[in-house]
Design an enzyme around this catalytic site. Structure first.
Site, mmCIF file in Angstrom:
data_model
loop_
_atom_site.group_PDB
_atom_site.id
_atom_site.type_symbol
_atom_site.label_atom_id
_atom_site.label_comp_id
_atom_site.label_asym_id
_atom_site.label_seq_id
_atom_site.Cartn_x
_atom_site.Cartn_y
_atom_site.Cartn_z
ATOM 1 N N THR A 1 2.506 -2.637 3.294
ATOM 2 C CA THR A 1 3.100 -3.108 2.048
ATOM 3 C C THR A 1 1.982 -3.499 1.121
ATOM 4 O OG1 THR A 1 4.986 -3.957 3.245
ATOM 5 C CG2 THR A 1 4.446 -5.074 1.178
ATOM 6 N N THR B 1 2.119 -8.604 5.441
ATOM 7 C CA THR B 1 2.347 -7.198 5.748
ATOM 8 C C THR B 1 2.495 -7.087 7.260
ATOM 9 O OG1 THR B 1 1.461 -4.946 5.486
ATOM 10 C CG2 THR B 1 -0.146 -6.713 5.838
ATOM 11 N N GLY B 2 3.141 -6.026 7.704
ATOM 12 C CA GLY B 2 3.343 -5.862 9.146
ATOM 13 C C GLY B 2 4.812 -5.960 9.507
ATOM 14 N N VAL B 3 5.071 -6.243 10.753
ATOM 15 C CA VAL B 3 6.467 -6.247 11.238
ATOM 16 C C VAL B 3 7.248 -7.385 10.565
ATOM 17 C CG1 VAL B 3 7.962 -6.483 13.250
ATOM 18 C CG2 VAL B 3 5.866 -5.146 13.402
ATOM 19 N N GLY B 4 8.079 -6.984 9.607
ATOM 20 C CA GLY B 4 8.748 -7.949 8.745
ATOM 21 C C GLY B 4 9.654 -8.910 9.474
ATOM 22 N N SER C 1 3.992 4.495 2.158
ATOM 23 C CA SER C 1 4.589 3.228 2.607
ATOM 24 C C SER C 1 5.003 2.324 1.450
ATOM 25 C CB SER C 1 3.616 2.487 3.529
ATOM 26 O OG SER C 1 2.406 2.229 2.860
ATOM 27 N N ARG D 1 18.305 -1.517 6.812
ATOM 28 C CA ARG D 1 17.355 -2.536 7.282
ATOM 29 C C ARG D 1 16.496 -3.031 6.092
ATOM 30 N NH1 ARG D 1 11.493 -3.175 7.190
ATOM 31 N NH2 ARG D 1 10.893 -4.470 8.935
ATOM 32 N N VAL D 2 16.386 -4.342 5.989
ATOM 33 C CA VAL D 2 15.531 -4.942 4.971
ATOM 34 C C VAL D 2 14.483 -5.778 5.695
ATOM 35 C CG1 VAL D 2 15.454 -6.602 3.062
ATOM 36 C CG2 VAL D 2 17.353 -4.975 3.222
ATOM 37 N N GLY D 3 13.237 -5.633 5.308
ATOM 38 C CA GLY D 3 12.161 -6.391 5.952
ATOM 39 C C GLY D 3 11.863 -7.682 5.219
ATOM 40 N N ASP D 4 10.666 -8.178 5.433
ATOM 41 C CA ASP D 4 10.250 -9.446 4.823
ATOM 42 C C ASP D 4 9.869 -9.295 3.354
ATOM 43 O OD1 ASP D 4 8.136 -7.779 5.683
ATOM 44 O OD2 ASP D 4 6.712 -9.428 5.511
ATOM 45 N N THR E 1 7.348 -2.357 -1.103
ATOM 46 C CA THR E 1 7.209 -1.510 0.092
ATOM 47 C C THR E 1 8.395 -0.557 0.243
ATOM 48 O OG1 THR E 1 6.747 -1.635 2.473
ATOM 49 C CG2 THR E 1 8.462 -3.060 1.665
HETATM 50 N N1 ASP Z 1 6.415 -5.796 6.074
HETATM 51 C C1 ASP Z 1 6.959 -4.486 5.845
HETATM 52 C C2 ASP Z 1 8.344 -4.434 6.406
HETATM 53 O O1 ASP Z 1 8.603 -5.017 7.447
HETATM 54 C C3 ASP Z 1 6.155 -3.386 6.418
HETATM 55 C C4 ASP Z 1 4.648 -3.550 6.353
HETATM 56 O O2 ASP Z 1 4.126 -4.258 5.555
HETATM 57 O O3 ASP Z 1 3.949 -2.956 7.158
HETATM 58 O O4 ASP Z 1 9.164 -3.762 5.834
#
Ligand code: ASP
Length: 343
Positions: free
Chosen positions: A203, A254-257, A86, A231-234, A221
């Site tokens: 992340t 971390t998680g759903v960006g 990841s 796609r770009v996350g947070d 990440t």
């Molecule tokens: N935050 C990251 C993203 O959305 C993924 C993660 O940290 O789980 O790309």
């Protein structure tokens, strides 16, 4: 304010007093004891893989080194770990089979650098630092980010490893992916139903406070596994995946960006700490903001925040259980803490 009678004055002042009482109890909640502050230096980072990352950062911090150097060195550890799917090389690819990396870094002076959708370069955190230090810009993306990295001495590296490719091919079978079919929602399966959830995203976000009392942070990440190409996350977005304010503290996520971006999560955590919230209370309030806006969706997803303040106090909070973070300071270099959570 003008009062027409003594009675009106008394009524207004007793109302004022009761408002004050409410404010005081809210303040007390925010200031409730956080994790005790060990003397700086200290470094904290997300997830179990934060332990070896912190240890690399600690080598620098324990010798009086700069927080910025420490977080870069620390973030490079999971980036290079081929068992980590990841972050960095060996990260799971997007739905088209491209490994695209996101990272950002921020120092004690408020300088920052970021890269997104970077391909073929194995240490995006170091490219982000070069963007910060060698260009007048903050953010480079895609082809341009890769070109910049190559011009600055990075070598083209194949990021997709046999293990990651195998996992992607397995996913393809189940997703029956065709470019015309929208499969993005698969990214947001309920956390407990994701196969090997821990590996599908996660992340490393790292924050350090050095012996001089300066803060810096890094976040890197490969993003959501099998994401839509582009796609770009947070994680590479300053204020979302990471924020540092040397007067107050730093935060990372971390998680759903997408939910973190929508709420400018890490900036929110730092601003709450500025108002007197402890790191944990600030993370909890940011998590609650996400839940309040979309209660039904929030039940299904994971977002975790991690924060460190200027005094060396730290804390975290997540929507779901299972979020761990690693802490390293003079007394203990491999502390792993399970974050509290809303569900
Ligand atoms: N935050 C990251 C993203 O959305 C993924 C993660 O940290 O789980 O790309």
């Amino acid at each position: 304010m003008l009062f027409r009678s003594r009675r009106q004055f008394l009524k207004a002042s007793s109302l004022g007093l009761s408002l004050l009482a409410v404010d005081r109890s809210a303040l007390a909640r925010r200031l409730a004891p956080s994790n005790p502050a060990p003397a700086s230096p200290i470094v904290i980072s997300t997830w179990d893989f934060g332990i070896p990352a912190n240890q690399a950062a600690w080598k620098i911090l324990s010798q009086g080194g700069r927080a910025l150097d420490a977080v870069e060195a620390g973030a490079r550890v999971p980036e290079a770990d081929l068992n980590n799917h990841s972050v960095g090389r060996a990260g799971y690819p997007d739905r088209d089979g491209h490994v695209t990396l996101d990272a950002c870094i921020m120092d004690e002076k408020g300088n920052c650098g970021a890269v997104a959708a970077l391909e073929n370069i194995d240490h995006p955190i170091s490219v982000a630092r070069l963007v910060m230090e060698k260009t007048p810009h903050v953010f480079l993306a895609g082809e341009g980010a890769m070109q910049f990295a190559l011009e600055n001495g990075f070598k083209k590296t194949k990021l997709l490893t046999p293990d990651s490719e195998k996992a992607w091919r397995e996913w393809l079978k189940e997703a029956k992916y065709k470019p015309t079919i929208n499969v993005e929602n698969k990214l947001y399966q309920p956390v407990d139903k994701l196969p090997g959830n821990k590996l599908n995203h996660d992340t490393i976000g790292m924050i350090a406070l050095d012996a001089k009392g300066n803060l810096a942070g890094a976040c890197t990440t490969s993003g959501m596994a099998f994401k839509l190409h582009g796609r770009v996350g947070d994680s590479p977005i300053i204020g979302a995946g990471l924020y540092i304010d040397n007067e107050v503290g730093g935060a990372t996520s971390t998680g759903v960006g997408e939910e973190v971006i929508r709420n400018v999560g890490s900036f929110l955590v730092v601003e709450l700490m500025r108002q007197g919230y402890t790191p944990e209370a600030a993370c909890k309030a940011a998590v609650q903001r996400i839940i309040d806006k979309k209660p039904a969706k929030a039940k299904e997803i994971q977002v975790g925040f991690l924060a460190l303040n200027k005094k060396g106090e730290y804390g975290a909070y997540a929507i779901q259980g299972g979020f761990s973070y690693a802490v390293c300071h003079a007394q203990k270099q491999d502390l792993l803490i399970k974050s509290k959570s809303s569900y």
